[in-house]
Design a protein around this motif. Sequence first.
Motif, PDB file in Angstrom:
ATOM      1  N   UNK A  51     -16.514 -27.988  40.591  1.00 21.55           N
ATOM      2  CA  UNK A  51     -15.592 -29.107  41.216  1.00 21.55           C
ATOM      3  C   UNK A  51     -14.121 -29.054  40.698  1.00 21.55           C
ATOM      4  N   UNK A  52     -13.242 -29.045  41.432  1.00 22.38           N
ATOM      5  CA  UNK A  52     -11.810 -28.840  41.090  1.00 22.38           C
ATOM      6  C   UNK A  52     -11.264 -27.635  41.070  1.00 22.38           C
ATOM      7  N   UNK A  53     -12.066 -26.674  41.039  1.00 24.21           N
ATOM      8  CA  UNK A  53     -11.371 -25.349  40.923  1.00 24.21           C
ATOM      9  C   UNK A  53     -10.417 -24.807  41.902  1.00 24.21           C
ATOM     10  N   UNK A  54     -10.755 -25.138  42.901  1.00 22.78           N
ATOM     11  CA  UNK A  54      -9.863 -24.733  44.193  1.00 22.78           C
ATOM     12  C   UNK A  54      -8.559 -25.262  44.076  1.00 22.78           C
ATOM     13  N   UNK A  55      -8.366 -26.396  43.444  1.00 24.54           N
ATOM     14  CA  UNK A  55      -7.004 -27.250  43.260  1.00 24.54           C
ATOM     15  C   UNK A  55      -6.168 -26.193  42.516  1.00 24.54           C
ATOM     16  N   UNK A  56      -6.786 -25.452  41.535  1.00 21.21           N
ATOM     17  CA  UNK A  56      -5.786 -24.626  40.672  1.00 21.21           C
ATOM     18  C   UNK A  56      -5.390 -23.582  41.663  1.00 21.21           C
ATOM     19  N   UNK A  57      -5.515 -23.354  42.779  1.00 17.12           N
ATOM     20  CA  UNK A  57      -4.811 -22.463  43.714  1.00 17.12           C
ATOM     21  C   UNK A  57      -3.499 -22.888  44.244  1.00 17.12           C
ATOM     22  N   UNK A 111      -8.986 -23.493  28.682  1.00 16.45           N
ATOM     23  CA  UNK A 111     -10.284 -22.795  28.814  1.00 16.45           C
ATOM     24  C   UNK A 111     -10.217 -21.380  29.163  1.00 16.45           C
ATOM     25  N   UNK A 112      -9.361 -21.232  30.132  1.00 17.31           N
ATOM     26  CA  UNK A 112      -9.042 -19.787  30.803  1.00 17.31           C
ATOM     27  C   UNK A 112      -8.524 -18.832  29.468  1.00 17.31           C
ATOM     28  N   UNK A 113      -7.440 -19.550  28.701  1.00 18.52           N
ATOM     29  CA  UNK A 113      -6.972 -18.614  27.286  1.00 18.52           C
ATOM     30  C   UNK A 113      -8.215 -18.465  26.471  1.00 18.52           C
ATOM     31  N   UNK A 114      -9.100 -19.110  26.164  1.00 20.51           N
ATOM     32  CA  UNK A 114     -10.000 -18.702  25.291  1.00 20.51           C
ATOM     33  C   UNK A 114     -10.936 -17.580  25.770  1.00 20.51           C
ATOM     34  N   UNK A 115     -11.222 -17.504  27.244  1.00 22.46           N
ATOM     35  CA  UNK A 115     -12.001 -16.502  27.569  1.00 22.46           C
ATOM     36  C   UNK A 115     -11.097 -15.245  27.678  1.00 22.46           C
ATOM     37  N   UNK A 116      -9.894 -15.325  27.952  1.00 22.86           N
ATOM     38  CA  UNK A 116      -9.040 -14.127  27.841  1.00 22.86           C
ATOM     39  C   UNK A 116      -8.963 -13.537  26.497  1.00 22.86           C
ATOM     40  N   UNK A 159     -12.842 -14.336  35.332  1.00 26.16           N
ATOM     41  CA  UNK A 159     -13.343 -15.376  34.614  1.00 26.16           C
ATOM     42  C   UNK A 159     -12.658 -16.759  35.324  1.00 26.16           C
ATOM     43  N   UNK A 160     -13.501 -17.710  35.019  1.00 27.22           N
ATOM     44  CA  UNK A 160     -13.337 -19.064  35.626  1.00 27.22           C
ATOM     45  C   UNK A 160     -13.277 -20.059  34.746  1.00 27.22           C
ATOM     46  N   UNK A 161     -13.339 -21.315  35.165  1.00 24.52           N
ATOM     47  CA  UNK A 161     -13.320 -22.682  34.382  1.00 24.52           C
ATOM     48  C   UNK A 161     -14.694 -23.082  33.890  1.00 24.52           C
ATOM     49  N   UNK A 162     -14.726 -23.468  32.852  1.00 27.01           N
ATOM     50  CA  UNK A 162     -16.100 -23.957  32.391  1.00 27.01           C
ATOM     51  C   UNK A 162     -16.288 -25.422  33.223  1.00 27.01           C
ATOM     52  N   UNK A 163     -17.418 -25.444  33.887  1.00 23.37           N
ATOM     53  CA  UNK A 163     -17.623 -26.836  34.615  1.00 23.37           C
ATOM     54  C   UNK A 163     -17.109 -28.115  33.862  1.00 23.37           C
ATOM     55  N   UNK A 164     -17.434 -28.485  32.695  1.00 27.30           N
ATOM     56  CA  UNK A 164     -17.363 -29.633  32.093  1.00 27.30           C
ATOM     57  C   UNK A 164     -16.070 -29.746  31.505  1.00 27.30           C
ATOM     58  N   UNK A 165     -15.192 -28.815  31.684  1.00 23.34           N
ATOM     59  CA  UNK A 165     -13.677 -28.901  31.200  1.00 23.34           C
ATOM     60  C   UNK A 165     -12.952 -29.427  32.223  1.00 23.34           C
ATOM     61  N   UNK A 166     -12.143 -30.708  31.885  1.00 23.26           N
ATOM     62  CA  UNK A 166     -11.387 -31.153  32.888  1.00 23.26           C
ATOM     63  C   UNK A 166     -10.386 -30.281  33.471  1.00 23.26           C
ATOM     64  N   UNK A 167      -9.813 -30.732  34.551  1.00 29.11           N
ATOM     65  CA  UNK A 167      -8.805 -29.902  35.194  1.00 29.11           C
ATOM     66  C   UNK A 167      -7.747 -29.830  34.438  1.00 29.11           C
TER      67      UNK A 167
END
Length: 365
Positions: A185-191, A160-165, A146-154
């Motif tokens: 955009x911004x996804x890798x910041x979550x690392x 967003x991840x909880x909804x998929x889970x 699972x990953x983050x929906x693009x339009x969802x702010x960081x």
Amino acid sequence: MYRMLFNLVFRRMDPEKAHHLAFFWIRLAAAVPGLRTLVAAVLAPRDPALRTRALGLDLPGPFGLAAGFDKNAVGIDGLAMLGFDYVEIGTVTAEPQPGNPAPRLFRLIEDRALINRMGFNNEGSAAVAARLAARRDRRTVVGVNIGKTKVVPEAEAVADYIASTERLARHADYFVVNVSSPNTPGLRNLQAVDQLRPLLSAVRRTLDQASPQRHVPLLVKIAPDLADADIDQVADLALELSLDGIIATNTTIGRDGLRTDPAKVAAAGAGGLSGAPLKARALEVLGRIHSRTGDRLTLVSVGGIETADDVWQRILAGATLVQGYSAFIYEGPFWCRRLHKGLAARLRASGHGTLGEAVGASTRG
């Protein structure tokens, strides 16, 4: 024969269209019961020597298909028919999204590599959950990425991840949090550990609440472009949170050492590079994580896997499971059969009784 078909047909097609055409034929063959059995007998003979126990699961072997090929869980049976020991579907986002504009997939044939900027194109977690729930044949181990929906702010990524889970937990044999694609955009910041800790903790709690009858293994997938110190921090965090494993690595934004004409590489533009050029770094990251975590985590190695020697090398370096994708495009439907045959030969020649005994053997004195 496949290489002739690739050179005459597939390489002349747009890569994404070629993918859809090939995947259609795989699914069609799997839909015919007698044909599916016949194809599996030819392409996916199961050598009992390769049986693998990982993440609390019994698998016919250690080699699976990485996320990205089957984003919407539409061809799991067909991919197992071709010999993949398990299939990781996704990346799935909470909401459906079309992904980035085409063209967004490019071949670098001289490098046996791909560049993609697909952008998590998928039907969304509700649709994928419904499809997984409707599966009749559940023999194939299925990972859900699972990953983050693009339009969802960081700032709203955790929700967003909880909804998929919540939607997908009951249908996954194991679960992967993808924070490492370069195409959202911004996804890798979550690392970064300060952001990754609350995200992984929330997903773990949600998995336990949504599937209370069993433990759903949780892994995190990281990028090869992380600095070594950051890799160490993620490994330490995985141990701190009692994660089940780490998948290393995703695609790279680097372009060093390519043989393809630089003008062609530049024309492909931004995106994640996968395939043979990633081999050395993926092995390096695997070794670094294993040296830090030992056998306390299940390590899944992906990146540049082409041959049985590649798979064997990753196992000796500490990987319990190995995944591939890009070489499948170049090698075709007999790829898994060749890998399994070669891997079984290497295991028998090594003196190890099982693959489990070989995991990390090259790191032991």
